[in-house]
Design a protein around this motif. Structure first.
Motif, PDB file in Angstrom:
ATOM      1  N   LYS A  34      -5.069 -39.445  31.073  1.00  0.00           N
ATOM      2  CA  LYS A  34      -6.318 -38.736  31.368  1.00  0.00           C
ATOM      3  C   LYS A  34      -7.051 -38.406  30.078  1.00  0.00           C
ATOM      4  N   SER A  35      -6.275 -37.961  29.101  1.00  0.00           N
ATOM      5  CA  SER A  35      -6.851 -37.646  27.796  1.00  0.00           C
ATOM      6  C   SER A  35      -5.751 -37.765  26.763  1.00  0.00           C
ATOM      7  N   TYR A  36      -6.145 -38.172  25.554  1.00  0.00           N
ATOM      8  CA  TYR A  36      -5.204 -38.199  24.447  1.00  0.00           C
ATOM      9  C   TYR A  36      -5.976 -38.004  23.156  1.00  0.00           C
ATOM     10  N   ASN A  37      -5.558 -37.021  22.371  1.00  0.00           N
ATOM     11  CA  ASN A  37      -6.210 -36.709  21.114  1.00  0.00           C
ATOM     12  C   ASN A  37      -5.185 -36.931  20.000  1.00  0.00           C
ATOM     13  N   GLY A  43      -1.721 -35.099  24.709  1.00  0.00           N
ATOM     14  CA  GLY A  43      -2.601 -35.583  25.763  1.00  0.00           C
ATOM     15  C   GLY A  43      -2.017 -35.242  27.118  1.00  0.00           C
ATOM     16  N   PHE A  44      -2.645 -35.789  28.172  1.00  0.00           N
ATOM     17  CA  PHE A  44      -2.207 -35.509  29.534  1.00  0.00           C
ATOM     18  C   PHE A  44      -2.276 -36.759  30.389  1.00  0.00           C
ATOM     19  N   VAL A  45      -1.358 -36.851  31.348  1.00  0.00           N
ATOM     20  CA  VAL A  45      -1.307 -37.949  32.305  1.00  0.00           C
ATOM     21  C   VAL A  45      -1.752 -37.421  33.664  1.00  0.00           C
ATOM     22  N   ALA A  46      -2.637 -38.159  34.327  1.00  0.00           N
ATOM     23  CA  ALA A  46      -3.015 -37.845  35.699  1.00  0.00           C
ATOM     24  C   ALA A  46      -2.142 -38.700  36.613  1.00  0.00           C
ATOM     25  N   CYS A  47      -1.448 -38.060  37.527  1.00  0.00           N
ATOM     26  CA  CYS A  47      -0.561 -38.752  38.461  1.00  0.00           C
ATOM     27  C   CYS A  47      -0.528 -37.936  39.744  1.00  0.00           C
ATOM     28  N   SER A  48      -0.917 -38.529  40.856  1.00  0.00           N
ATOM     29  CA  SER A  48      -0.978 -37.775  42.112  1.00  0.00           C
ATOM     30  C   SER A  48       0.405 -37.282  42.539  1.00  0.00           C
ATOM     31  N   GLN A  49       1.431 -38.078  42.295  1.00  0.00           N
ATOM     32  CA  GLN A  49       2.780 -37.704  42.702  1.00  0.00           C
ATOM     33  C   GLN A  49       3.301 -36.493  41.909  1.00  0.00           C
ATOM     34  N   ILE A  60       1.692 -35.063  27.356  1.00  0.00           N
ATOM     35  CA  ILE A  60       2.204 -36.147  26.498  1.00  0.00           C
ATOM     36  C   ILE A  60       2.224 -35.624  25.064  1.00  0.00           C
ATOM     37  N   ALA A  61       3.406 -35.561  24.476  1.00  0.00           N
ATOM     38  CA  ALA A  61       3.535 -35.162  23.077  1.00  0.00           C
ATOM     39  C   ALA A  61       3.252 -36.366  22.180  1.00  0.00           C
ATOM     40  N   LYS A  62       2.784 -36.108  20.972  1.00  0.00           N
ATOM     41  CA  LYS A  62       2.470 -37.177  20.019  1.00  0.00           C
ATOM     42  C   LYS A  62       3.692 -38.053  19.745  1.00  0.00           C
ATOM     43  N   ALA A  63       4.859 -37.434  19.633  1.00  0.00           N
ATOM     44  CA  ALA A  63       6.081 -38.192  19.361  1.00  0.00           C
ATOM     45  C   ALA A  63       6.356 -39.190  20.479  1.00  0.00           C
ATOM     46  N   GLU A  64       6.192 -38.773  21.715  1.00  0.00           N
ATOM     47  CA  GLU A  64       6.421 -39.676  22.844  1.00  0.00           C
ATOM     48  C   GLU A  64       5.342 -40.752  22.919  1.00  0.00           C
TER      49      GLU A  64
END
Length: 165
Positions: A34-37, A43-49, A60-64
């Motif tokens: 969804k977004s990553y800086n 950042g963030f993941v959009a997932c309906s589940q 989402i961490a930078k390391a991952e």
């Protein structure tokens, strides 16, 4: 976004995976970045589940993000990428609107965080057979659709793909 079942990926373990395995979800999820800086490192993941399960987007961490690899990467390519990340010579490999497969680990505060991220390829093509709309048409062996794509041909040697749930 339609959700399809996935088989467990054969991903290389991340350095954060050294924590007890029971903290990491056994289920894999599909979502879109969804977004990553990269400058701020998250950042963030959009997932309906996961939104239904956790009530929020997945962090989402930078390391991952740096450890994420493309679907179809060889073990050598994955190790080379991780070595570059360790040297800090490789930028994060995720961008907004990337499709990813991931597992979830809850933070100390109980918030979902993406781990074992795998970037999935997107192909553009023509839908030749749309998925059936009626109930009960979702058997494991029945096709749900077909697409034709020149990109598929370049990567897999065949122009047509049959999609199954």
């Amino acid at each position: 976004m339609a959700m399809y079942s996935t088989t467990p990926s054969k991903s290389m373990p991340s350095k954060q995976e050294q924590a007890p395995e029971n903290d990491l979800s056994s289920e894999e999820f599909l979502g879109m970045v969804k977004s990553y800086n990269a400058r701020r490192g998250f950042g963030f993941v959009a997932c309906s589940q996961t939104a239904l399960q956790f009530g929020r987007d997945v962090y989402i961490a930078k390391a991952e993000a740096s450890l994420a690899y493309a679907e179809g990467s060889t073990a050598g390519q994955i190790l080379a990428q991780r070595a570059a990340v360790a040297d800090k010579s490789a930028p994060p490999t995720l961008a907004e609107e990337d499709l990813i497969r991931f597992r979830v680990r809850l933070s100390v505060e109980g918030y979902p965080q993406a781990e074992q991220i795998q970037r999935l390829r997107k192909f553009q093509g023509t839908i030749v057979q749309p998925p059936p709309m009626e109930e009960g048409a979702e058997h494991e062996s029945s096709p749900v659709g077909r697409i034709i794509s020149d990109e598929l041909s370049a990567v897999f040697g065949q122009r047509e793909a049959v999609l199954r749930r």
